[in-house]
Design a protein around this motif. Structure first.
Motif: not given
Length: 450
Positions: A36, A39, A42, A61-63, A65-67
C-alpha cells in the motif's frame, strides 16, 4: 571483513557524492509483495506520484480501494519520488543471493544512475557489480581531470649556484666551506600531484587494469582503454605507501578536501572498495559508499543461475550441451514458431529458457518460473512448455520453480500430455546449503537424460 564505514560517514557528513542525493523515507517490502502506498503519493489528477522511469518496473494497482504497487521480482533500494523509496528485500538468504548473482553469467543489474543510495559491504563481488564500480571510478576521474588534479605543496631543498626561495645561511656556509667554492643551499615550496588522494586513486586504477587485461571479451576493451588513459595521466604520481593504505587515512583525505572537489569524495569512496577487495551489498543499506541505485531482477537472475548450474553440473564431454533458448547463434537455441508460415504473417520466435541437447538432439526443455512450486504446474504454464516440446521434438519438458517444499523431490513427474512427459522441477533457494540443493537438482535432471 575490512571496516570501511569511516569514509562513508565522512562523505555523508560533508555532503559529498552526487549533488542530487535525496534522503527518502523508506517503505520496507519483500519481492512479489503488494505494498500500500501513502495517500500523499496520489496526484490531483488521480495518477501516482512516481518517477516515470521507475514506474515501468511495477504494476500499479488498487487493493481494498487503496493505491498499491506489486513489487514483482525486483530487489533493492527503489526510489519512488523525492519523498519515498521502496527497500525491497528477497526471501533468499543474503549469501545465496550473492552466489546466484555471481553465477548468473552475463547478467547485468539495472542501474538507475540518476538516483543514489547508501550501500553496505559484503565479501562477495559479482562481476556485473565490479564493472559498475570500475565505470563509476572512471567517470569520477574524468571529471577530476577536466577540472584539474588536486595538488599539495611540498618543501624542496636545493644546493647550487642559483638559489630558489629562502636561502639557508648555516647550511650554505657549511657546504661552501666543504666545497671550497660558493654553494647556496635554499628551500622552496613546490606544487605536486604526488600525494595521498591521487596515489589512492592511481592504486585502485592499477588494480582494475590488472583485472581487465586478463579478460579477452570485446565488451571490456573500451573499459581497458579508459583505464590505460587514466593511468597515463597519473604518470607523475607515485605508489601508495603503507601508511596511506588504510581506511582511516582515506577517510582523512576526504575530510580535508577543499570545496569544489566533491568528485574526489566519489572517486575515493569507490577506490577504497577496489583497494580492499570489498563488494557492495545488493540488498542492505550501510555507510560504506553512496553510489547509483542498483536493482536486481530475481526472475532473470534465477534463470541465468540455473542455466549455469546445469552447464557446470552436466559437463560430460561433448555429449551434453546446455543452451539458452532466448538467444540465437552459438550456444543459443532460439527458433521460429511456424515452419513454414503463411505469407504475409510475421513468424514469432520460440524462446524456452533452457534447452538440453544430448548428442545433438533435444532431450529436455525447461521453462523457469520464479515463483513458489505448486502441487502441479499451472495450466497456462503447461500449455507453454508442451508447445516447446513440440517445436524442439523433445518428449520431456519441465517447469522449474523457485521453491521446494519439505518432503518433495527436486524433480517430479506430473503426467503425460500426448507424447510429452511434463515434469515439475523445484529448487529450494532458502536452504542453508544451496550447493547441496544444486547438486540434487543436477542429479535429478541427469537421470532424465539418455
Amino acid at each position: 571483513m575490512v571496516n570501511l564505514v569511516a569514509l562513508g560517514e565522512v562523505v555523508t557528513s560533508l555532503g559529498f557524492a552526487p549533488s542530487d542525493r535525496i534522503v527518502r523515507q523508506r517503505i520496507n517490502a519483500v519481492e512479489q509483495q503488494t505494498i500500500y502506498l501513502p495517500s500523499d503519493m496520489i496526484n490531483s489528477d488521480g495518477s501516482l506520484d512516481v518517477y516515470d522511469d521507475v514506474l515501468r518496473l511495477f504494476r500499479p494497482t488498487y487493493q481494498k480501494n487503496h493505491p498499491a504497487i506489486q513489487c514483482a521480482g525486483w530487489v533493492g533500494y527503489i526510489p519512488l519520488n523525492d519523498r519515498y523509496a521502496l527497500e525491497v528485500g528477497t526471501r533468499v538468504p543474503v549469501s545465496n543471493l550473492e552466489r546466484m548473482v555471481g553465477m548468473a553469467a552475463g547478467y547485468s543489474p539495472e542501474i538507475l544512475r540518476q538516483y543514489t543510495r547508501p550501500f553496505g559491504q559484503t565479501d562477495e563481488r559479482p562481476a556485473a557489480l565490479f564493472d559498475m564500480l570500475a565505470d563509476q571510478l572512471l567517470d569520477s576521474f574524468d571529471h577530476i581531470w577536466d577540472n584539474g588534479l588536486l595538488k599539495t605543496y611540498e618543501r624542496v631543498k636545493r644546493a647550487g649556484q642559483s638559489p630558489v626561495g629562502r636561502v639557508m645561511p648555516f647550511q650554505t656556509g657549511l657546504r661552501s666551506a666543504r666545497a671550497g667554492r660558493p654553494v647556496a643551499v635554499s628551500s622552496a615550496f613546490h606544487r605536486s600531484s604526488d600525494f595521498g588522494p591521487n596515489r589512492a586513486i592511481k592504486h585502485s586504477l592499477e588494480k582494475l587494469l590488472a583485472r581487465y587485461v586478463t579478460i579477452a571479451e570485446d565488451s571490456q576493451r573500451k573499459r581497458t582503454q579508459r583505464l590505460r588513459r587514466a593511468l597515463e595521466r597519473l604518470g607523475d604520481v607515485g605508489p601508495l605507501t603503507a601508511s596511506e593504505a588504510n581506511p582511516k587515512a582515506i577517510a582523512r583525505y576526504v575530510d580535508r578536501l577543499p570545496s569544489g572537489h566533491e568528485r574526489y569524495g566519489d572517486a575515493l569512496m569507490v577506490a577504497q572498495l577496489i583497494i580492499y577487495d570489498v563488494g557492495l551489498s545488493i540488498r542492505n543499506t550501510g555507510g560504506v559508499a553512496i553510489l547509483p541505485t542498483i536493482l536486481i531482477n530475481m526472475a532473470v537472475v534465477f534463470e541465468d543461475y540455473v542455466r549455469r548450474v546445469l552447464a557446470d553440473g552436466l559437463r560430460e564431454g561433448a555429449r551434453v550441451q546446455v543452451k539458452d533458448g532466448n538467444k540465437g547463434g552459438d550456444g543459443g537455441a532460439r527458433r521460429l514458431l511456424f515452419d513454414p508460415i503463411a505469407v504475409p504473417f510475421v513468424n514469432p520466435e520460440v524462446t524456452p529458457d533452457i534447452v538440453i541437447e544430448v548428442d545433438g538432439r533435444t532431450a529436455l526443455v525447461i521453462d523457469v518460473k520464479y515463483k513458489d512450486a505448486p502441487k502441479i504446474p499451472e495450466r497456462s504454464d503447461v500449455n507453454q512448455v508442451v508447445l516447446y516440446g513440440a517445436k524442439y521434438e523433445a518428449s520431456q519438458v519441465m517447469l522449474l520453480h523457485a521453491g521446494r517444499p519439505n518432503g518433495r523431490n527436486s524433480v517430479e513427474l506430473c503426467g503425460q500430455v500426448g507424447s510429452y512427459k511434463v515434469y515439475n522441477g523445484m529448487m529450494n533457494l532458502d536452504t542453508s546449503n544451496v550447493v547441496e540443493e544444486e547438486l540434487k537438482f543436477v542429479d535429478a535432471v541427469r537421470s532424465l537424460l539418455p
